[in-house]
Design a protein around this motif. Structure first.
Motif, PDB file in Angstrom:
ATOM      1  N   TYR A  98       6.261  37.295  23.516  1.00  0.00           N
ATOM      2  CA  TYR A  98       6.496  36.439  24.686  1.00  0.00           C
ATOM      3  C   TYR A  98       6.498  34.956  24.309  1.00  0.00           C
ATOM      4  N   THR A  99       7.187  34.618  23.244  1.00  0.00           N
ATOM      5  CA  THR A  99       7.182  33.225  22.788  1.00  0.00           C
ATOM      6  C   THR A  99       8.550  32.539  22.915  1.00  0.00           C
ATOM      7  N   LYS A 100       9.602  33.278  23.157  1.00  0.00           N
ATOM      8  CA  LYS A 100      10.934  32.679  23.234  1.00  0.00           C
ATOM      9  C   LYS A 100      11.275  32.311  24.674  1.00  0.00           C
ATOM     10  N   ALA A 101      11.761  31.090  24.839  1.00  0.00           N
ATOM     11  CA  ALA A 101      12.115  30.620  26.182  1.00  0.00           C
ATOM     12  C   ALA A 101      13.289  31.417  26.738  1.00  0.00           C
ATOM     13  N   LEU A 102      13.218  31.722  28.014  1.00  0.00           N
ATOM     14  CA  LEU A 102      14.307  32.442  28.663  1.00  0.00           C
ATOM     15  C   LEU A 102      15.513  31.533  28.850  1.00  0.00           C
ATOM     16  N   PRO A 103      16.720  32.073  28.701  1.00  0.00           N
ATOM     17  CA  PRO A 103      17.904  31.286  29.068  1.00  0.00           C
ATOM     18  C   PRO A 103      17.918  31.082  30.570  1.00  0.00           C
ATOM     19  N   PRO A 104      18.555  30.018  31.040  1.00  0.00           N
ATOM     20  CA  PRO A 104      18.607  29.796  32.498  1.00  0.00           C
ATOM     21  C   PRO A 104      19.358  30.923  33.185  1.00  0.00           C
ATOM     22  N   VAL A 105      18.978  31.190  34.428  1.00  0.00           N
ATOM     23  CA  VAL A 105      19.665  32.213  35.211  1.00  0.00           C
ATOM     24  C   VAL A 105      21.106  31.774  35.444  1.00  0.00           C
ATOM     25  N   ARG A 106      22.043  32.668  35.150  1.00  0.00           N
ATOM     26  CA  ARG A 106      23.462  32.327  35.281  1.00  0.00           C
ATOM     27  C   ARG A 106      23.927  32.586  36.709  1.00  0.00           C
ATOM     28  N   ARG A 107      23.760  31.564  37.541  1.00  0.00           N
ATOM     29  CA  ARG A 107      24.203  31.700  38.926  1.00  0.00           C
ATOM     30  C   ARG A 107      25.659  31.290  39.094  1.00  0.00           C
ATOM     31  N   ALA A 108      26.177  30.510  38.126  1.00  0.00           N
ATOM     32  CA  ALA A 108      27.590  30.161  38.188  1.00  0.00           C
ATOM     33  C   ALA A 108      28.413  31.411  37.879  1.00  0.00           C
ATOM     34  N   LEU A 109      29.480  31.619  38.645  1.00  0.00           N
ATOM     35  CA  LEU A 109      30.273  32.829  38.507  1.00  0.00           C
ATOM     36  C   LEU A 109      31.554  32.561  37.733  1.00  0.00           C
ATOM     37  N   PRO A 110      32.042  33.567  36.987  1.00  0.00           N
ATOM     38  CA  PRO A 110      33.330  33.405  36.304  1.00  0.00           C
ATOM     39  C   PRO A 110      34.477  33.447  37.294  1.00  0.00           C
ATOM     40  N   GLY A 111      35.583  32.834  36.895  1.00  0.00           N
ATOM     41  CA  GLY A 111      36.749  32.854  37.770  1.00  0.00           C
ATOM     42  C   GLY A 111      37.235  31.464  38.096  1.00  0.00           C
ATOM     43  N   ALA A 112      38.336  31.401  38.825  1.00  0.00           N
ATOM     44  CA  ALA A 112      38.964  30.123  39.164  1.00  0.00           C
ATOM     45  C   ALA A 112      38.771  29.809  40.641  1.00  0.00           C
ATOM     46  N   ALA A 113      38.979  28.543  40.979  1.00  0.00           N
ATOM     47  CA  ALA A 113      38.874  28.089  42.370  1.00  0.00           C
ATOM     48  C   ALA A 113      40.274  27.877  42.944  1.00  0.00           C
ATOM     49  N   TYR A 114      40.436  28.221  44.209  1.00  0.00           N
ATOM     50  CA  TYR A 114      41.714  28.072  44.899  1.00  0.00           C
ATOM     51  C   TYR A 114      41.466  27.533  46.304  1.00  0.00           C
ATOM     52  N   ASP A 115      42.476  26.835  46.844  1.00  0.00           N
ATOM     53  CA  ASP A 115      42.384  26.381  48.222  1.00  0.00           C
ATOM     54  C   ASP A 115      42.516  27.549  49.202  1.00  0.00           C
ATOM     55  N   VAL A 116      43.395  28.477  48.876  1.00  0.00           N
ATOM     56  CA  VAL A 116      43.662  29.621  49.745  1.00  0.00           C
ATOM     57  C   VAL A 116      43.436  30.906  48.962  1.00  0.00           C
ATOM     58  N   VAL A 117      42.625  31.781  49.517  1.00  0.00           N
ATOM     59  CA  VAL A 117      42.346  33.086  48.916  1.00  0.00           C
ATOM     60  C   VAL A 117      42.846  34.159  49.863  1.00  0.00           C
ATOM     61  N   ILE A 118      43.647  35.077  49.316  1.00  0.00           N
ATOM     62  CA  ILE A 118      44.214  36.157  50.118  1.00  0.00           C
ATOM     63  C   ILE A 118      43.737  37.488  49.560  1.00  0.00           C
ATOM     64  N   LEU A 119      43.078  38.263  50.402  1.00  0.00           N
ATOM     65  CA  LEU A 119      42.701  39.629  50.038  1.00  0.00           C
ATOM     66  C   LEU A 119      43.784  40.547  50.571  1.00  0.00           C
ATOM     67  N   GLN A 120      44.573  41.117  49.679  1.00  0.00           N
ATOM     68  CA  GLN A 120      45.666  42.004  50.062  1.00  0.00           C
ATOM     69  C   GLN A 120      45.124  43.428  50.014  1.00  0.00           C
ATOM     70  N   GLY A 121      44.931  44.029  51.194  1.00  0.00           N
ATOM     71  CA  GLY A 121      44.177  45.266  51.269  1.00  0.00           C
ATOM     72  C   GLY A 121      44.971  46.541  51.106  1.00  0.00           C
ATOM     73  N   SER A 122      46.303  46.472  51.054  1.00  0.00           N
ATOM     74  CA  SER A 122      47.096  47.694  50.987  1.00  0.00           C
ATOM     75  C   SER A 122      47.342  48.131  49.552  1.00  0.00           C
ATOM     76  N   PRO A 123      47.253  49.440  49.271  1.00  0.00           N
ATOM     77  CA  PRO A 123      47.601  49.929  47.934  1.00  0.00           C
ATOM     78  C   PRO A 123      49.106  49.994  47.694  1.00  0.00           C
ATOM     79  N   ARG A 124      49.898  49.697  48.704  1.00  0.00           N
ATOM     80  CA  ARG A 124      51.356  49.719  48.546  1.00  0.00           C
ATOM     81  C   ARG A 124      51.821  48.345  48.066  1.00  0.00           C
ATOM     82  N   GLN A 125      52.281  48.317  46.833  1.00  0.00           N
ATOM     83  CA  GLN A 125      52.604  47.048  46.185  1.00  0.00           C
ATOM     84  C   GLN A 125      53.687  46.266  46.913  1.00  0.00           C
ATOM     85  N   PHE A 126      54.637  46.971  47.509  1.00  0.00           N
ATOM     86  CA  PHE A 126      55.744  46.294  48.190  1.00  0.00           C
ATOM     87  C   PHE A 126      55.765  46.635  49.680  1.00  0.00           C
TER      88      PHE A 126
END
Length: 307
Positions: A98-126
């Protein structure tokens, strides 16, 4: 979450017990902290066991009372106390562990930022939902906003297990594609859900995203992560009338409100069993584009006011 709940999250941690452990390699301090998260869920408590050595945090264990299923052998506070007591003995037996310092908790998430996010819920591509999502994306680009469509059926999104671990540190422990969606929604000005009606509700892949949005609720409450987006639902159904949309409206509305987005508008298109193609519906594309443009204007004014 209202202001009362957010205030409940701030400064609510208090030490339940603290012990100093002397070892041949130095002094360790082990703390058991308890927090009242009743402003998030009734009776919720969070317990943190933390070890400090040489002024650094070298170990922590976090558990909350909603993680424990009914009829377990030990209650959550008993588990925390067992861990606390066991660690005291373990520090004495092998302090070098128990002697090694813990790395900081990674609360920042991977990915990019966008002004508009669209969740396309249909499995039909077209399919029709994809067409509607495309109109939304094109209008956002016309408004000079960055935009991204998430085709959720093509992504690795696992179901929520109801583990409540996201209420420990604001991070979901499941490793899949969901963090990119969470990151995008946190940064967005407009969240659009484009979905067909499947058996009076949303398709399975979109429902998985909605359920996993619980991590967004956890981040918003525990980390005070604000979500400033407006919300827009666009849904299509085969049958006529408003009834097919009732459950979809309820499910998507609950999702948005849970993460701090108040749905600003909705566009529902019925009778698609006979109409077949949304592109053939007079005025629909203009209506969709106008809604996107209007909501982006409102979101821009809101951000300018906040800034």
């Amino acid at each position: 979450m209202d202001d009362r709940a957010l205030r409940c999250m701030e400064g609510s941690s208090k030490p339940a017990e603290s012990r100093t452990v002397e070892t041949p390699i130095g002094t360790f301090v082990i703390d058991l902290l308890t927090e009242d998260l009743g402003g998030v869920y009734p009776g919720m408590r969070r317990y943190t066991v933390e070890i400090h050595y040489a002024g650094q945090s070298v170990y922590h264990y976090v558990i909350n009372s909603y993680e424990q299923p009914p009829h377990t052998l030990f209650s959550t506070d008993e588990v925390a106390n067992i861990v606390f007591g066991r660690l005291i003995y373990d520090i004495k037996a092998r302090p070098e562990h128990y002697t090694k310092a813990l790395p900081p908790v990674r609360r920042a998430l991977p990915g990019a930022a966008y002004d508009v996010v669209i969740l396309q819920g249909s499995p039909r591509q077209f399919g029709n939902s994809a067409t509607l999502a495309g109109w939304c994306a094109d209008e956002a680009s016309r408004q000079r906003r960055s935009v991204h469509i998430f085709p959720v059926h093509e992504m690795d999104i696992r179901p929520c297990s109801g583990c409540y671990a996201c209420y420990n540190q604001g991070v979901c422990p499941v490793e899949d594609d969901m963090p990119a969606i969470i990151k995008a929604i946190e940064e967005a000005s407009l969240l659009i859900i484009a979905t067909p009606v499947y058996t009076n509700t949303v398709p399975a892949a979109l429902k998985a995203v909605i359920d996993r949005g619980q991590a967004l609720h956890a981040r918003r409450t525990l980390l005070s992560t604000p979500i400033a987006a407006k919300g827009l639902l666009i849904a299509v159904a085969g049958r006529p009338g408003p009834e097919p949309f009732e459950c979809v409206r309820s499910v998507t509305g609950a999702f948005m409100r849970n993460i701090g987005i108040h749905p600003a508008e909705e566009i529902t298109v019925d009778r698609m069993d006979t109409r077949q193609d949304v592109r053939a519906i007079e005025g629909l594309e203009d209506r969709v584009r106008a809604a996107v443009a209007s909501l982006l204007k409102v979101s821009g004014e809101t951000k300018a006011h906040i800034g």
